[in-house]
Design a protein around this motif. Structure first.
Motif, short mmCIF file in Angstrom:
data_model
loop_
_atom_site.label_atom_id
_atom_site.label_comp_id
_atom_site.label_asym_id
_atom_site.label_seq_id
_atom_site.Cartn_x
_atom_site.Cartn_y
_atom_site.Cartn_z
N UNK A 1 -64.88 44.26 -53.51
CA UNK A 1 -64.21 45.24 -54.37
C UNK A 1 -63.07 44.61 -55.15
N UNK A 2 -62.82 45.12 -56.34
CA UNK A 2 -61.73 44.57 -57.16
C UNK A 2 -61.03 45.67 -57.96
N UNK A 3 -60.95 46.85 -57.40
CA UNK A 3 -60.31 47.96 -58.10
C UNK A 3 -58.78 47.84 -58.02
N UNK A 4 -58.07 48.38 -59.02
CA UNK A 4 -56.61 48.16 -59.09
C UNK A 4 -55.84 48.84 -57.96
N UNK A 5 -54.75 48.20 -57.60
CA UNK A 5 -53.80 48.75 -56.64
C UNK A 5 -52.87 49.71 -57.37
N UNK A 6 -52.43 50.76 -56.69
CA UNK A 6 -51.52 51.73 -57.30
C UNK A 6 -50.27 51.88 -56.43
N UNK A 7 -49.19 52.37 -57.04
CA UNK A 7 -47.96 52.65 -56.31
C UNK A 7 -48.08 53.99 -55.59
N UNK A 8 -47.54 54.04 -54.38
CA UNK A 8 -47.47 55.30 -53.64
C UNK A 8 -46.08 55.88 -53.87
N UNK A 9 -46.03 57.02 -54.55
CA UNK A 9 -44.77 57.60 -55.01
C UNK A 9 -43.77 57.77 -53.87
N UNK A 10 -42.52 57.45 -54.16
CA UNK A 10 -41.47 57.54 -53.15
C UNK A 10 -41.31 58.97 -52.62
N UNK A 11 -41.59 59.96 -53.45
CA UNK A 11 -41.46 61.35 -52.99
C UNK A 11 -42.47 61.67 -51.89
N UNK A 12 -43.56 60.88 -51.83
CA UNK A 12 -44.53 61.05 -50.75
C UNK A 12 -44.25 60.07 -49.60
N UNK A 13 -43.77 58.88 -49.94
CA UNK A 13 -43.53 57.86 -48.91
C UNK A 13 -42.27 58.16 -48.10
N UNK A 14 -41.25 58.69 -48.75
CA UNK A 14 -40.03 59.08 -48.04
C UNK A 14 -39.02 57.98 -47.85
N UNK A 15 -39.46 56.73 -47.74
CA UNK A 15 -38.58 55.58 -47.53
C UNK A 15 -39.03 54.47 -48.46
N UNK A 16 -38.08 53.83 -49.15
CA UNK A 16 -38.46 52.80 -50.12
C UNK A 16 -38.79 51.49 -49.42
N UNK A 17 -39.45 50.62 -50.17
CA UNK A 17 -39.95 49.37 -49.59
C UNK A 17 -38.80 48.46 -49.13
N UNK A 18 -37.69 48.47 -49.86
CA UNK A 18 -36.56 47.61 -49.46
C UNK A 18 -36.02 48.00 -48.09
N UNK A 19 -35.93 49.31 -47.86
CA UNK A 19 -35.45 49.78 -46.55
C UNK A 19 -36.43 49.43 -45.45
N UNK A 20 -37.71 49.61 -45.72
CA UNK A 20 -38.72 49.27 -44.71
C UNK A 20 -38.69 47.79 -44.37
#
Length: 722
Positions: A253-272
């Protein structure tokens, strides 16, 4: 406690392990101190038993000896109906029948550099995924059995397939006479290694692809086959099934990656990442390898489309104290995602360069955290070999003799801290799960209204047509991405096949005179759903009503359970089975599995099961399914499934000063009362049923209109105990 050396011993090879050429060609919310949770976690690998991961605190040094051998991107996401997907899947195997495949596979056993007597083919990909891309469905290709769990073993003269009770009937249908079906868990059925030790002459060579087995699984395999002096042979350079598959094998598979909106994730990547690095520092580690696809996606707040039903992408992630590297096919990385990763300090590397980086970590003296229950044996073995090389270099350097070896590489073998952090949902994730379940309930109300109308008109519909129609209703809901697994649409006897998959060319008509079981789920941008309902469009028999009612009683008992904090899931399993046990009935599957938030529909480490090895407690914020059932082979199947989340319960007493916890429902779809024998229910159970249906009407009625609203009203009316 076993040291890292004890865990690693026997995994290394005398040569450096490259990967096949084919692989190289694709390529304010709640406080989150989640990584401080430290609990024993046990994962399972099919029917194999695995001991807990052991960690050496006193001497983590490897002493290894060589052995012989964006959220806005939803518009680009499309879900195919089951009929289309299965035609494609079935077509990929044309050109060579199953017996010819076995013959071609066996011909490879004697080739130079291979020279084996047996070959083990697991279900997994290199990331131990349950659902995998079609190009990695090797066990399904070679055997014809398409269930998600199973292990195939081929010797020069025999072929056998192990699967669990969910798939016995399906395997009976799909396996040819060339295969022996091993019903794992049944009395007297040997496991894979017992069987190999019995059918192979002593001193045999058993081949595996080390990318497809966890390090723990390989260690157990090696130890078990050694009882008959067999050798486990790691075939790094080639997967033998791929050699048989050849040009007909689907492309990766080679389909594009997408961002998971912060309003759904709850915690940003830097904090994680910051929390993970604190965990590494506290453990004395300098880096961690993350190979589970849902852990990579969750930690980075990314989603992919590489695997059917699971919004993940094929990738590895290495997080160091001051750096992070994502190993992924760069063609999947959009400019938006690329900028996002740069801002987060994450470097992109080719997917197939993971082993090179593992060697580099050892050369730099890394103290590497490895979850050997999930990281594949190829990675762990490569690190062990590189550590050996480092130590040999020190030994050959006269200036280093007698000096402190504190700068040497080491391994910290322990469960991934991300697994538990991901399982305990934050407020935003729980809110997304609530909202997506309500939209899903609206789609199901529209679907059941339509289906009952079609059945009343005597419309002839197949199981696949019904499944595809459900997809239409779900697709109209906002934020819909995909189904969360292959819909189980089973009429009559097909409902007794626990993980039945209807095929267009062989499926049944939905019969109004038989029970109909529908287990389905969806992936939305904000959540993941999984629900099962069993219905009858005519007049159910007294036997069917009794069985259904006892399943419902188990469902109610688990839903109402209140228990002390730190209780593991297996303690609750009997709640769901007790009513069935009273009349000598049972079911051959677990009662509950974890569910991801807009991630995998099956998620660990928590579960509710009769298998008592999983000591992971149910914690506040976890999501778990409640799905007891009953199945009469060749007759009918019954299952009732809701998703629940774990919450604190206010009890009048707190014995020992501890907290008590229970469940709150996420799923709101009516349970067919026609199938309930009210004489078997207690007054409290009737109250539960009426209260549940009152909640369904209150929460869902405003989301539907017309015939669907009328159907919802008719199916949430209170019942009265006679």
């Amino acid at each position: 406690m076993k040291s890292a050396a004890a865990i690693m011993s026997g995994l290394t090879l005398s040569k450096s392990p490259p990967r096949s050429a084919y692989l190289s060609s694709y390529s304010p919310h709640r406080c989150f101190s989640f990584f401080s949770l430290s609990l024993p976690i046990y994962r399972s690998l099919n029917s194999m038993k695995r001991p807990p991961i052991h960690v050496s605190h006193s001497n983590p040094m490897f002493i290894v000896r060589n052995s012989s051998s964006s959220s806005s991107g939803s518009s680009s996401i499309t879900a195919k109906p089951s009929s289309e997907m299965r035609k494609h899947h079935n077509g990929s195997s044309k050109g060579i029948d199953r017996d010819q495949k076995l013959t071609a596979l066996r011909e490879l056993f004697g080739k130079p550099g291979i020279n084996i007597d047996a070959y083990i083919i697991p279900s997994q990909d290199a990331h131990q995924s349950e659902f995998i891309a079609e190009c990695y469905m090797r066990r399904a290709y070679i055997s014809g059995f398409t269930g998600s769990a199973g292990t195939a073993v081929v010797t020069k003269h025999k072929a056998a397939l192990w699967t669990d009770g969910r798939y016995f009937l399906q395997a009976e249908k799909q396996l040819s006479s060339s295969w022996i079906l091993m019903r794992a868990g049944n009395w007297g059925v040997p496991n894979t290694t017992e069987w190999l030790n019995d059918v192979l002459a002593p001193g045999g060579r058993i081949g595996i692809d080390p990318f497809l087995f966890s390090s723990d699984a390989v260690n157990e395999l090696k130890e078990a086959v050694a009882k008959s002096n067999h050798e486990l042979v790691y075939l790094y350079d080639v997967n033998l099934v791929d050699e048989v598959w050849k040009e007909s094998r689907p492309m990766p598979p080679n389909k594009p990656i997408r961002l998971h909106d912060l309003k759904f994730a709850g915690v940003d990547v830097s904090t994680k990442l910051s929390n993970l690095r604190s965990e590494l520092t506290n453990a004395g580690s300098s880096a961690i390898v993350i190979s589970m696809l849902d852990e990579v996606a969750w930690l980075l707040n990314l989603r992919g489309n590489d695997v059917p039903h699971s919004p993940v992408m094929y990738a590895y992630l290495i997080v160091e104290i001051n750096a992070a590297k994502l190993f992924v096919d760069k063609s999947k990385v959009t400019p938006e995602v690329n900028d996002y990763l740069k801002k987060a300090g994450i470097e992109l590397k080719p997917y197939d360069s993971i082993l090179s980086e593992i060697k580099s970590l050892a050369a730099r003296g890394a103290h590497l955290w490895l979850d050997t229950s999930s990281v594949n044996a190829a990675i762990v073995s490569t690190y062990a070999t590189a550590c050996d090389k480092f130590l040999e270099g020190l030994g050959n350097n006269s200036k280093s003799k007698g000096k402190n070896l504190s700068g040497a590489p080491s391994a910290f073998c322990k469960s991934s801290p991300i697994s538990l952090a991901k399982a305990v949902k934050n407020d935003a994730e729980l809110e997304g799960m609530r909202n997506s379940h309500l939209r899903d309930a609206a789609a199901l109300a529209e679907f059941w209204s339509w289906l009952e109308e079609e059945m009343s008109k005597k419309t002839v519909l197949t199981e696949v047509e019904v499944s595809d129609k459900l997809l239409e209703f779900r697709s109209s809901q906002s934020g819909f991405v995909d189904t969360s697994f292959d819909t189980i649409s089973g009429s009559g006897a097909n409902g007794a096949i626990i993980h039945y998959r209807a095929e267009p060319e062989s499926c049944s008509i939905v019969d109004t005179q038989k029970l109909f079981l529908l287990d389905s789920g969806a992936q939305y941008l904000d959540g993941t759903t999984d629900i099962t309902r069993t219905v009858h469009f005519g007049q159910p028999s007294e036997r069917q009503k009794e069985c259904f009612t006892r399943v419902l009683q188990g469902h109610i008992a688990l839903d109402q359970a209140v228990f002390p904090e730190n209780t593991p899931g297996f303690v609750l399993d009997a709640f769901a089975r007790s009513s069935l046990w009273k009349v000598g009935l049972d079911y051959r599957h677990g009662t509950g599995h974890g569910v991801g938030a807009a991630l995998n529909v099956h998620e660990g480490p928590q579960s509710i099961s009769f298998r008592f090895g999983n000591m992971t407690p149910l914690l506040k914020g976890m999501i778990i399914s409640n799905e007891p059932g009953y199945y009469e082979d060749h007759a009918f199947g019954i299952r009732i499934e809701n998703l629940l989340f774990v919450k604190e319960v206010n009890t009048p007493n707190r014995f020992g000063g501890i907290t008590y916890i229970g469940f709150e429902k996420l799923t709101f779809v009516p349970i067919q009362t026609k199938l309930v024998d009210l004489t078997l229910l207690s007054a409290a159970e009737v109250d539960w049923l009426n209260d549940y249906h009152s909640q369904v009407w209150e929460k869902v009625s405003s989301l539907v209109e017309g015939s669907a609203r009328e159907w919802l009203w008719n199916n949430t009316r209170p019942v009265v105990k006679p």
